[in-house]
Design a protein around this motif. Structure first.
Motif, PDB file in Angstrom:
ATOM      1  N   ALA A  19       3.661   2.026   7.717  1.00 33.57           N
ATOM      2  CA  ALA A  19       2.788   1.347   6.755  1.00 33.57           C
ATOM      3  C   ALA A  19       1.981   2.416   6.027  1.00 33.57           C
ATOM      4  O   ALA A  19       1.302   3.232   6.633  1.00 33.57           O
ATOM      5  CB  ALA A  19       1.861   0.394   7.487  1.00 33.57           C
ATOM      6  N   ASN A  45      -0.621   2.292   4.058  1.00 35.05           N
ATOM      7  CA  ASN A  45      -2.076   2.269   4.044  1.00 35.05           C
ATOM      8  C   ASN A  45      -2.664   1.909   5.403  1.00 35.05           C
ATOM      9  O   ASN A  45      -3.764   1.421   5.512  1.00 35.05           O
ATOM     10  CB  ASN A  45      -2.598   1.329   2.954  1.00 35.05           C
ATOM     11  CG  ASN A  45      -1.762   0.079   2.835  1.00 35.05           C
ATOM     12  OD1 ASN A  45      -0.867  -0.135   3.668  1.00 35.05           O
ATOM     13  ND2 ASN A  45      -2.046  -0.762   1.878  1.00 35.05           N
ATOM     14  N   GLU A  94       4.790 -10.004  12.398  1.00 38.74           N
ATOM     15  CA  GLU A  94       3.961  -9.261  11.439  1.00 38.74           C
ATOM     16  C   GLU A  94       2.480  -9.610  11.632  1.00 38.74           C
ATOM     17  O   GLU A  94       2.117 -10.781  11.632  1.00 38.74           O
ATOM     18  CB  GLU A  94       4.434  -9.670  10.044  1.00 38.74           C
ATOM     19  CG  GLU A  94       3.933  -8.833   8.919  1.00 38.74           C
ATOM     20  CD  GLU A  94       4.482  -7.428   8.952  1.00 38.74           C
ATOM     21  OE1 GLU A  94       3.713  -6.528   8.654  1.00 38.74           O
ATOM     22  OE2 GLU A  94       5.677  -7.227   9.285  1.00 38.74           O
ATOM     23  N   GLU A 151       3.271  -0.202  13.025  1.00 32.87           N
ATOM     24  CA  GLU A 151       3.814  -0.592  11.719  1.00 32.87           C
ATOM     25  C   GLU A 151       3.876  -2.105  11.581  1.00 32.87           C
ATOM     26  O   GLU A 151       4.105  -2.634  10.501  1.00 32.87           O
ATOM     27  CB  GLU A 151       5.212   0.015  11.529  1.00 32.87           C
ATOM     28  CG  GLU A 151       5.150   1.524  11.372  1.00 32.87           C
ATOM     29  CD  GLU A 151       6.506   2.176  11.502  1.00 32.87           C
ATOM     30  OE1 GLU A 151       7.507   1.559  11.063  1.00 32.87           O
ATOM     31  OE2 GLU A 151       6.577   3.294  12.050  1.00 32.87           O
ATOM     32  N   LYS A 209      -8.104  -6.994   4.169  1.00 31.25           N
ATOM     33  CA  LYS A 209      -6.954  -7.170   5.074  1.00 31.25           C
ATOM     34  C   LYS A 209      -7.251  -8.238   6.125  1.00 31.25           C
ATOM     35  O   LYS A 209      -6.591  -8.291   7.159  1.00 31.25           O
ATOM     36  CB  LYS A 209      -6.647  -5.852   5.792  1.00 31.25           C
ATOM     37  CG  LYS A 209      -6.276  -4.725   4.858  1.00 31.25           C
ATOM     38  CD  LYS A 209      -6.172  -3.388   5.590  1.00 31.25           C
ATOM     39  CE  LYS A 209      -5.748  -2.312   4.601  1.00 31.25           C
ATOM     40  NZ  LYS A 209      -5.716  -0.970   5.195  1.00 31.25           N
ATOM     41  N   ARG A 226       2.167  -9.171   0.999  1.00 30.84           N
ATOM     42  CA  ARG A 226       2.071  -7.756   0.643  1.00 30.84           C
ATOM     43  C   ARG A 226       3.110  -6.912   1.372  1.00 30.84           C
ATOM     44  O   ARG A 226       3.086  -5.680   1.305  1.00 30.84           O
ATOM     45  CB  ARG A 226       0.659  -7.228   0.906  1.00 30.84           C
ATOM     46  CG  ARG A 226      -0.308  -7.597  -0.221  1.00 30.84           C
ATOM     47  CD  ARG A 226      -1.746  -7.279   0.096  1.00 30.84           C
ATOM     48  NE  ARG A 226      -1.954  -5.894   0.455  1.00 30.84           N
ATOM     49  CZ  ARG A 226      -3.088  -5.413   0.948  1.00 30.84           C
ATOM     50  NH1 ARG A 226      -4.114  -6.222   1.130  1.00 30.84           N
ATOM     51  NH2 ARG A 226      -3.202  -4.144   1.258  1.00 30.84           N
ATOM     52  N   SER A 249       5.724  -5.891   4.841  1.00 28.19           N
ATOM     53  CA  SER A 249       5.542  -5.464   6.221  1.00 28.19           C
ATOM     54  C   SER A 249       4.432  -4.413   6.320  1.00 28.19           C
ATOM     55  O   SER A 249       4.403  -3.457   5.551  1.00 28.19           O
ATOM     56  CB  SER A 249       6.861  -4.891   6.736  1.00 28.19           C
ATOM     57  OG  SER A 249       6.702  -4.469   8.058  1.00 28.19           O
ATOM     58  N   GLY A 250       3.510  -4.616   7.251  1.00 27.96           N
ATOM     59  CA  GLY A 250       2.392  -3.685   7.423  1.00 27.96           C
ATOM     60  C   GLY A 250       1.482  -3.633   6.212  1.00 27.96           C
ATOM     61  O   GLY A 250       0.769  -2.657   6.012  1.00 27.96           O
ATOM     62  N   LEU A 251       1.494  -4.670   5.390  1.00 26.94           N
ATOM     63  CA  LEU A 251       0.692  -4.732   4.149  1.00 26.94           C
ATOM     64  C   LEU A 251       0.942  -3.482   3.304  1.00 26.94           C
ATOM     65  O   LEU A 251       0.014  -2.883   2.769  1.00 26.94           O
ATOM     66  CB  LEU A 251      -0.810  -4.861   4.450  1.00 26.94           C
ATOM     67  CG  LEU A 251      -1.244  -6.006   5.367  1.00 26.94           C
ATOM     68  CD1 LEU A 251      -2.768  -6.063   5.421  1.00 26.94           C
ATOM     69  CD2 LEU A 251      -0.688  -7.339   4.888  1.00 26.94           C
ATOM     70  N   ARG A 252       2.201  -3.086   3.240  1.00 33.40           N
ATOM     71  CA  ARG A 252       2.501  -1.809   2.600  1.00 33.40           C
ATOM     72  C   ARG A 252       2.217  -1.800   1.106  1.00 33.40           C
ATOM     73  O   ARG A 252       2.017  -0.744   0.517  1.00 33.40           O
ATOM     74  CB  ARG A 252       3.949  -1.403   2.856  1.00 33.40           C
ATOM     75  CG  ARG A 252       4.979  -2.255   2.141  1.00 33.40           C
ATOM     76  CD  ARG A 252       6.266  -1.465   2.003  1.00 33.40           C
ATOM     77  NE  ARG A 252       6.894  -1.271   3.320  1.00 33.40           N
ATOM     78  CZ  ARG A 252       7.675  -2.160   3.920  1.00 33.40           C
ATOM     79  NH1 ARG A 252       7.931  -3.330   3.337  1.00 33.40           N
ATOM     80  NH2 ARG A 252       8.226  -1.900   5.082  1.00 33.40           N
ATOM     81  N   ASN A 253       2.177  -2.958   0.473  1.00 33.24           N
ATOM     82  CA  ASN A 253       1.898  -2.991  -0.959  1.00 33.24           C
ATOM     83  C   ASN A 253       0.433  -3.305  -1.217  1.00 33.24           C
ATOM     84  O   ASN A 253      -0.195  -4.039  -0.462  1.00 33.24           O
ATOM     85  CB  ASN A 253       2.779  -4.037  -1.636  1.00 33.24           C
ATOM     86  CG  ASN A 253       4.245  -3.770  -1.377  1.00 33.24           C
ATOM     87  OD1 ASN A 253       4.716  -2.649  -1.555  1.00 33.24           O
ATOM     88  ND2 ASN A 253       4.962  -4.783  -0.906  1.00 33.24           N
TER      89      ASN A 253
END
Lengths: 319, 319
Positions: free
Chosen positions: A3, A5, A262, A281, B171, B215, B217-221
């Motif tokens: 991830a 961020n 998730e 992740e 988040k 966003r 997996s793992g809020l990556r965006n």
């Protein structure tokens, strides 16, 4: 892959222990002398010795008296009985395993429930499973003592706001699905029961299969009931669980990250690392170990025992 | 049949509005005169009239000035332009529908974004979808204005502790699955976007099908992306959603209770009752209506507009 961020928050037990200790310190101010804990060490297990040393250190740092009693295991039952009648001992802890057999259970039952900081006395265990929260119904001023490690996990879930304080006390996990991997009599099974009694749907997993602990639709039952989940495994439990708690002994076992949902909250109470590093992740919160919280719970239980005491050194049969 | 011990907590909008109003009152103390809101009523819709009356009452009770302007709809665009340049008007609200066509969209775009309490100006809408939270990056002191009803739902979810304040700002819905039934441009779609931008996985449902806002997996965006969920319906969304938010107009529509997950949080933002009474046998929390919160959000937006202003009456093209 990872991830970008850093959405996962890794939470160390020390930080949680700290806020619980502050609460214990407040409680200490309400009593007139430092609570005294006897610790019985009757084996050569280095882990037990370490736990004893750790107890000593934590007691010392936090204004509790700790007296370590190293005894022969054949003398232990008498020593416990003697401590039961010794006003100097407010509470006691036995470092298990002693015989590493069902005889250890007999030792647990020898400890007077009003001195049992580990919460392993039959009456306390029974209260826990039956979701009876007080020793003195209907007055309900004296809370029953809960076993340290399961209670540590609960205090961690409270700290992480998984318990929703907007909901009423006793129902704060309503709507949560939690997988507990480990169903030992000491931790996994009591933990599953406590979580279900607080309103969660719990999937309790061990090598023999999956059991579902729940108070039923709309929390219609006052305490949890258990049913076997035929054909279920982690493949079924993990993708629907917002919280995953694992305590499998040994360094071989790993919770399969790909099955974790998730944003799940992942807590490890094994002395080994049950989660792979890539859990970060997937998870929203990861707690890699809980030992430091468990030891604070021990002190908290001792404090509660002292607070429970004044008006009752009541005999156990009153319960 | 019914949950015997009433596990479901029904939460009325009034109680939530109250705690938000207290916050607004605090904010009022920081400015030198009561904020003034212009309300434009250019139709004969009794619902719009009622909303206008309600705005007047709430403004009066809470120290805001409200001036109702009843105008012919053909004059409205000019009236808005005039208010854009009128220092007396801190903010304005138009009671829609006016033309009940795309011409209403033109009216929305005529309102100066620095006076737009409804958060419907193109720049504000764009900020919302793009997850841009401030008007003045990188200083980030002036928060962008969000549309009232979606923001009301968010404030309700915060109040109910569905936003986990243990997680970092932005988040706090990570790990939550939320179904939003309604994908209108005014409420459903912006709401789905806001929730996903805060970390949730959102299933946005309307008659055309289901869309997934997330966003990744793992809020990556940094902001949400949308994908169509081919073949999905409520049968797929509801059993896995901890939160169900419904706003279907008309009194015919009912969310099927049997599909709702045990312990879900259910919120209705339709003016009709989208949930059957038996939802209380399943839900942990049920919010039957949100109107009283929406009106407080209107005041909160107006306050924010005034607070944003001092150093910038900056022209919109600066954005």
């Amino acid at each position: 892959m990872a991830a970008q961020n850093g959405a996962c928050k890794t939470v160390l037990a020390g930080s949680i222990a700290k806020s619980l200790l502050a609460e214990v310190q407040e409680g200490l101010k309400t009593i007139d002398r430092p609570p005294r804990l006897y610790g019985f060490l009757a084996n050569k297990d280095p882990a037990a010795r370490m736990y004893a040393d750790w107890t000593a250190k934590t007691c010392k740092e936090n204004g509790f008296d700790f007296i370590l009693k190293e005894v022969e295991r054949e003398d232990l039952e008498d020593e416990i009985r003697s401590a039961n009648n010794d006003d100097d001992a407010d509470g006691m802890i036995v470092y298990y395993p002693v015989f590493d057999s069902t005889r250890d259970r007999t030792l647990q039952w020898t400890v007077n429930m009003y001195k049992d900081v580990e919460g392993l006395s039959p009456q306390l265990i029974s209260n826990m499973y039956q979701n009876i929260r007080f020793l003195d119904p209907p007055t309900n001023l004296k809370k029953s003592i809960l076993p340290c490690t399961p209670l540590a996990v609960i205090k961690i879930l409270e700290h992480l706001h998984i318990y929703n304080t907007f909901l009423d006390y006793g129902k704060r996990l309503f709507g949560r699905r939690i997988t507990v991997i480990n169903r030992s009599e000491v931790v996994g099974r009591p933990l599953a029961a406590l979580l279900a009694n607080d309103g969660a749907e719990v999937y309790s997993v061990d090598v023999t299969g999956v059991q579902h602990f729940s108070r039923g639709s709309g929390l219609r039952n006052q305490k949890h009931e258990v049913r076997d989940m035929e054909g279920w495994g982690l493949e079924q439990c993990l993708p629907i669980s917002e919280v995953v708690i694992s305590g499998v002994p040994g360094d071989k076992y790993k919770v399969p990250t790909n099955l974790i949902r998730e944003g799940a909250v992942c807590i490890n109470f094994s002395s080994e690392k049950n989660f792979n590093p890539d859990v970060k992740e997937k998870a929203s919160i990861y707690v890699p170990a809980i030992g430091k919280v468990t030891i604070v719970i021990l002190l908290r239980n001792l404090l509660r025992i002292v607070q429970n005491r004044p008006s009752t050194n009541a005999p156990a049969q009153e319960e």
